[in-house]
Scaffold this active site. Structure first.
Site, PDB file in Angstrom:
ATOM      1  N   LEU A 128       0.848  -1.200   0.000  1.00  0.00           N
ATOM      2  CA  LEU A 128       0.000   0.000   0.000  1.00  0.00           C
ATOM      3  C   LEU A 128       0.884   1.252   0.000  1.00  0.00           C
ATOM      4  CD1 LEU A 128      -2.799   1.431   0.445  1.00  0.00           C
ATOM      5  CD2 LEU A 128      -2.403   1.141   2.912  1.00  0.00           C
ATOM      6  N   GLY A 248      -5.382  -6.463  10.259  1.00  0.00           N
ATOM      7  CA  GLY A 248      -3.934  -6.418  10.447  1.00  0.00           C
ATOM      8  C   GLY A 248      -3.569  -5.834  11.797  1.00  0.00           C
ATOM      9  N   ARG A 274      18.969 -12.254  40.423  1.00  0.00           N
ATOM     10  CA  ARG A 274      19.975 -11.194  40.594  1.00  0.00           C
ATOM     11  C   ARG A 274      19.975 -10.699  42.039  1.00  0.00           C
ATOM     12  NH1 ARG A 274      24.607  -8.690  38.939  1.00  0.00           N
ATOM     13  NH2 ARG A 274      24.422  -6.416  38.994  1.00  0.00           N
ATOM     14  N   LEU A 344      16.905  -5.037  34.292  1.00  0.00           N
ATOM     15  CA  LEU A 344      18.159  -5.771  34.080  1.00  0.00           C
ATOM     16  C   LEU A 344      19.391  -4.860  34.159  1.00  0.00           C
ATOM     17  CD1 LEU A 344      16.051  -7.905  32.970  1.00  0.00           C
ATOM     18  CD2 LEU A 344      17.893  -8.672  31.480  1.00  0.00           C
ATOM     19  N   GLU A 369       1.750  -0.720  10.031  1.00  0.00           N
ATOM     20  CA  GLU A 369       0.294  -0.933   9.912  1.00  0.00           C
ATOM     21  C   GLU A 369      -0.471   0.198  10.600  1.00  0.00           C
ATOM     22  OE1 GLU A 369      -1.457  -4.733   9.844  1.00  0.00           O
ATOM     23  OE2 GLU A 369       0.329  -5.704   9.047  1.00  0.00           O
TER      24      GLU A 369
HETATM   25  N1  CAA Z   1     -13.200   0.350   7.079  1.00  0.00           N
HETATM   26  C1  CAA Z   1     -13.977   0.568   5.995  1.00  0.00           C
HETATM   27  N2  CAA Z   1     -13.870   1.668   5.221  1.00  0.00           N
HETATM   28  C2  CAA Z   1     -12.965   2.596   5.588  1.00  0.00           C
HETATM   29  C3  CAA Z   1     -12.119   2.439   6.700  1.00  0.00           C
HETATM   30  C4  CAA Z   1     -12.267   1.244   7.465  1.00  0.00           C
HETATM   31  N3  CAA Z   1     -11.493   1.000   8.518  1.00  0.00           N
HETATM   32  N4  CAA Z   1     -11.316   3.509   6.802  1.00  0.00           N
HETATM   33  C5  CAA Z   1     -11.644   4.343   5.787  1.00  0.00           C
HETATM   34  N5  CAA Z   1     -12.639   3.773   5.053  1.00  0.00           N
HETATM   35  C6  CAA Z   1     -13.295   4.309   3.881  1.00  0.00           C
HETATM   36  C7  CAA Z   1     -14.085   5.571   4.233  1.00  0.00           C
HETATM   37  O1  CAA Z   1     -15.379   5.253   4.690  1.00  0.00           O
HETATM   38  C8  CAA Z   1     -14.114   6.287   2.895  1.00  0.00           C
HETATM   39  O2  CAA Z   1     -15.080   5.650   2.078  1.00  0.00           O
HETATM   40  P1  CAA Z   1     -16.055   6.522   1.108  1.00  0.00           P
HETATM   41  O3  CAA Z   1     -15.192   6.918  -0.042  1.00  0.00           O
HETATM   42  O4  CAA Z   1     -17.134   5.593   0.735  1.00  0.00           O
HETATM   43  O5  CAA Z   1     -16.531   7.696   1.912  1.00  0.00           O
HETATM   44  C9  CAA Z   1     -12.757   5.947   2.284  1.00  0.00           C
HETATM   45  O6  CAA Z   1     -12.319   4.740   2.924  1.00  0.00           O
HETATM   46  C10 CAA Z   1     -11.722   7.033   2.548  1.00  0.00           C
HETATM   47  O7  CAA Z   1     -11.595   7.149   3.945  1.00  0.00           O
HETATM   48  P2  CAA Z   1     -11.039   8.454   4.664  1.00  0.00           P
HETATM   49  O8  CAA Z   1     -11.700   9.670   4.069  1.00  0.00           O
HETATM   50  O9  CAA Z   1     -11.135   8.231   6.131  1.00  0.00           O
HETATM   51  O10 CAA Z   1      -9.521   8.438   4.173  1.00  0.00           O
HETATM   52  P3  CAA Z   1      -8.295   9.303   4.648  1.00  0.00           P
HETATM   53  O11 CAA Z   1      -7.480   9.623   3.456  1.00  0.00           O
HETATM   54  O12 CAA Z   1      -8.754  10.427   5.521  1.00  0.00           O
HETATM   55  O13 CAA Z   1      -7.392   8.247   5.491  1.00  0.00           O
HETATM   56  C11 CAA Z   1      -6.542   7.114   7.446  1.00  0.00           C
HETATM   57  C12 CAA Z   1      -7.759   7.697   6.674  1.00  0.00           C
HETATM   58  C13 CAA Z   1      -7.158   6.407   8.614  1.00  0.00           C
HETATM   59  C14 CAA Z   1      -5.583   8.188   7.897  1.00  0.00           C
HETATM   60  C15 CAA Z   1      -5.807   6.087   6.533  1.00  0.00           C
HETATM   61  O14 CAA Z   1      -5.118   6.755   5.486  1.00  0.00           O
HETATM   62  C16 CAA Z   1      -4.813   5.245   7.294  1.00  0.00           C
HETATM   63  O15 CAA Z   1      -5.206   4.261   7.936  1.00  0.00           O
HETATM   64  N6  CAA Z   1      -3.499   5.567   7.191  1.00  0.00           N
HETATM   65  C17 CAA Z   1      -2.468   4.680   7.700  1.00  0.00           C
HETATM   66  C18 CAA Z   1      -2.100   3.694   6.630  1.00  0.00           C
HETATM   67  C19 CAA Z   1      -1.384   2.502   7.186  1.00  0.00           C
HETATM   68  O16 CAA Z   1      -1.785   1.920   8.180  1.00  0.00           O
HETATM   69  N7  CAA Z   1      -0.325   2.111   6.476  1.00  0.00           N
HETATM   70  C20 CAA Z   1       0.438   0.962   6.829  1.00  0.00           C
HETATM   71  C21 CAA Z   1       0.383  -0.041   5.707  1.00  0.00           C
HETATM   72  S1  CAA Z   1       1.083  -1.565   6.237  1.00  0.00           S
HETATM   73  C22 CAA Z   1       2.562  -1.640   5.473  1.00  0.00           C
HETATM   74  O17 CAA Z   1       2.849  -0.847   4.621  1.00  0.00           O
HETATM   75  C23 CAA Z   1       3.512  -2.697   5.893  1.00  0.00           C
HETATM   76  C24 CAA Z   1       3.160  -4.043   5.464  1.00  0.00           C
HETATM   77  O18 CAA Z   1       3.872  -4.701   4.760  1.00  0.00           O
HETATM   78  C25 CAA Z   1       1.924  -4.662   6.006  1.00  0.00           C
END
Ligand code: CAA
Length: 387
Positions: A128, A248, A274, A344, A369
């Site tokens: 992502l 996650g 200890r 420790l 995450e």
């Molecule tokens: N469940 C369902 N839908 C959701 C949701 C959720 N938890 N969160 C947001 N949405 C939906 C919203 O309802 C909205 O839908 P509509 O278009 O229908 O209205 C859409 O998604 C956009 O949501 P937001 O307007 O809230 O989006 P935002 O740009 O303001 O972002 C945020 C919100 C919470 C800050 C998000 O960007 C976020 O979680 N950021 C952190 C990202 C993250 O965790 N990155 C780590 C990735 S993991 C990784 O990279 C490592 C790996 O290998 C795993």
């Protein structure tokens, strides 16, 4: 020292025992060296696959164990208590790519990709983030353009856990046109495999902790992905990613708990052995208070995690509770490992004891995450959404 206020079922206790024994026998002897060498051991993943740990929440009909989230977090905590790097591979695979294909994949995608993933033959990853789109995930810029029966993707993904060792990667890329940007609604998800033309592994990060879990950039130069590998609906990829990150974040909470518990266990043992000023240091209240606070925060974090997992298994909305679990458990892990080093003393500051490694991996749980700050944003937003 795995007390839980919420009692485990007999099946959960058995899976906990299997996970604990596997981790202690097959992983523990190597963890320190793998961490030093930043070495990823694929055979451990294969063994976890044979035990069913890579298809825990996939239905039996697709080759998984068909278990619930509660059982999954119990097993994950046991692996993390021994090696958080191995746990992160288990967490990402179980929580993100497999759940995404299960939920939004076609029958053909499930047969082709999910079945071998559930069996642990193929490892999954989730792409992502990008160099300039981390917390603001919707700002991602990797562009997918339709070309006949393929999508052609250009861009760079960052912070991809296991991106260089994964067999299947769920990639979020823009499918809206530059002249018609749709924000989060212009993002789609693709099932990508490393053999697709245009796929290259970029920079491998040299991390502070979780060193045995590779984190890489992926560079897509006209990556050709068959149209049949679009996951679900075009334009829904961001929502899929957010919904999946809810899962996650429970996984990262379980991982954090394992880290914190391991640090407490080392501290309890050390404080009993200890001796200073003529007695074991566990007899000093300064140490007792630390151990008591560590145990209390761990138990509270576990109760929150199990409750959130149970709510998810009941099909209730859990976004807020997943963020709360991740926030509380990761900050508990950081706090507990900091205290463990203090208990420790000098021995906590060197590599003779595992608390130094636990401290370094704990920091990661507050970042990936979704940082602790992002979790607070999600929690606060839900407070207003509820009013
Ligand atoms: N469940 C369902 N839908 C959701 C949701 C959720 N938890 N969160 C947001 N949405 C939906 C919203 O309802 C909205 O839908 P509509 O278009 O229908 O209205 C859409 O998604 C956009 O949501 P937001 O307007 O809230 O989006 P935002 O740009 O303001 O972002 C945020 C919100 C919470 C800050 C998000 O960007 C976020 O979680 N950021 C952190 C990202 C993250 O965790 N990155 C780590 C990735 S993991 C990784 O990279 C490592 C790996 O290998 C795993």
């Amino acid at each position: 020292m795995s007390w839980a206020l919420i009692p485990l079922t007999e099946e959960q206790r058995e899976i906990q025992r299997v996970a604990r024994e596997f981790a202690l026998e097959q992983i523990a002897p190597h963890s320190d060296q793998w961490d030093r060498d930043a070495y990823f051991e694929r055979s451990v993943i294969d063994q976890m696959g044979e035990l069913g740990f890579l298809g825990m929440m996939i239905p039996e009909a697709l080759g998984g164990l068909g278990l619930d989230t509660c059982t999954y977090v119990v097993a994950l905590e046991e692996i993390a208590a021994v090696d958080a790097s191995v746990a992160v591979a288990m967490s990402v695979h179980n929580s993100l790519p497999t759940q995404m294909i299960l939920r939004w994949g076609t029958d053909e995608q499930k047969e082709r990709y999910l079945r071998p993933m559930a069996a642990g033959k193929w490892l999954g990853a989730f792409a992502l983030s990008e160099p300039d789109a981390g917390s603001d995930a919707a700002a991602l810029s990797a562009q997918a353009v339709r070309d006949g029966d393929c999508w052609v993707i250009n861009g760079t993904k960052a912070w991809v856990t296991g991106g260089n060792v994964a067999d299947v990667i769920l990639v979020m890329a823009r499918t809206d046109r530059p002249e018609d940007r749709r924000g989060p609604r212009g993002i789609s998800t693709f099932i990508v495999t490393p053999d697709m033309p245009g796929f290259t592994v970029g920079k491998k990060e040299d991390k502070m902790g979780l060193r045995a879990s590779p984190t890489v950039q992926l560079v897509f130069d006209n990556l050709r992905v068959p149209a049949a590998n679009l996951l679900g609906a075009e334009g829904s990829g961001f929502v899929y990613a957010m919904q999946s990150l809810d899962n996650g974040r429970l996984g990262i909470a379980a991982q954090s708990l394992g880290i914190a518990r391991a640090a407490l266990e080392v501290s309890v043992t050390y404080a009993a052995e200890r001796r200073q000023f003529g007695k074991p240091i566990k007899e000093f209240q300064a140490i007792q208070f630390k151990l008591a606070d560590m145990a209390t925060r761990i138990t509270a974090s576990r109760a929150l995690l199990y409750s959130a997992a149970a709510a998810k298994d009941r099909g209730e909305p859990t976004t807020q509770f997943c963020s709360m679990s991740k926030l509380m458990a990761s900050e508990t892990a950081m706090w507990v490992t900091t205290q463990a080093i203090q208990v420790l003393g000098g021995y906590g500051y060197v590599r003779d004891y595992p608390v130094e490694r636990l401290f370094r991996v704990a920091k990661g749980t507050e970042i990936y995450e979704g940082t602790a700050e992002i979790q607070r944003i999600v929690i606060a937003r839900e407070l207003y959404a509820a009013t």
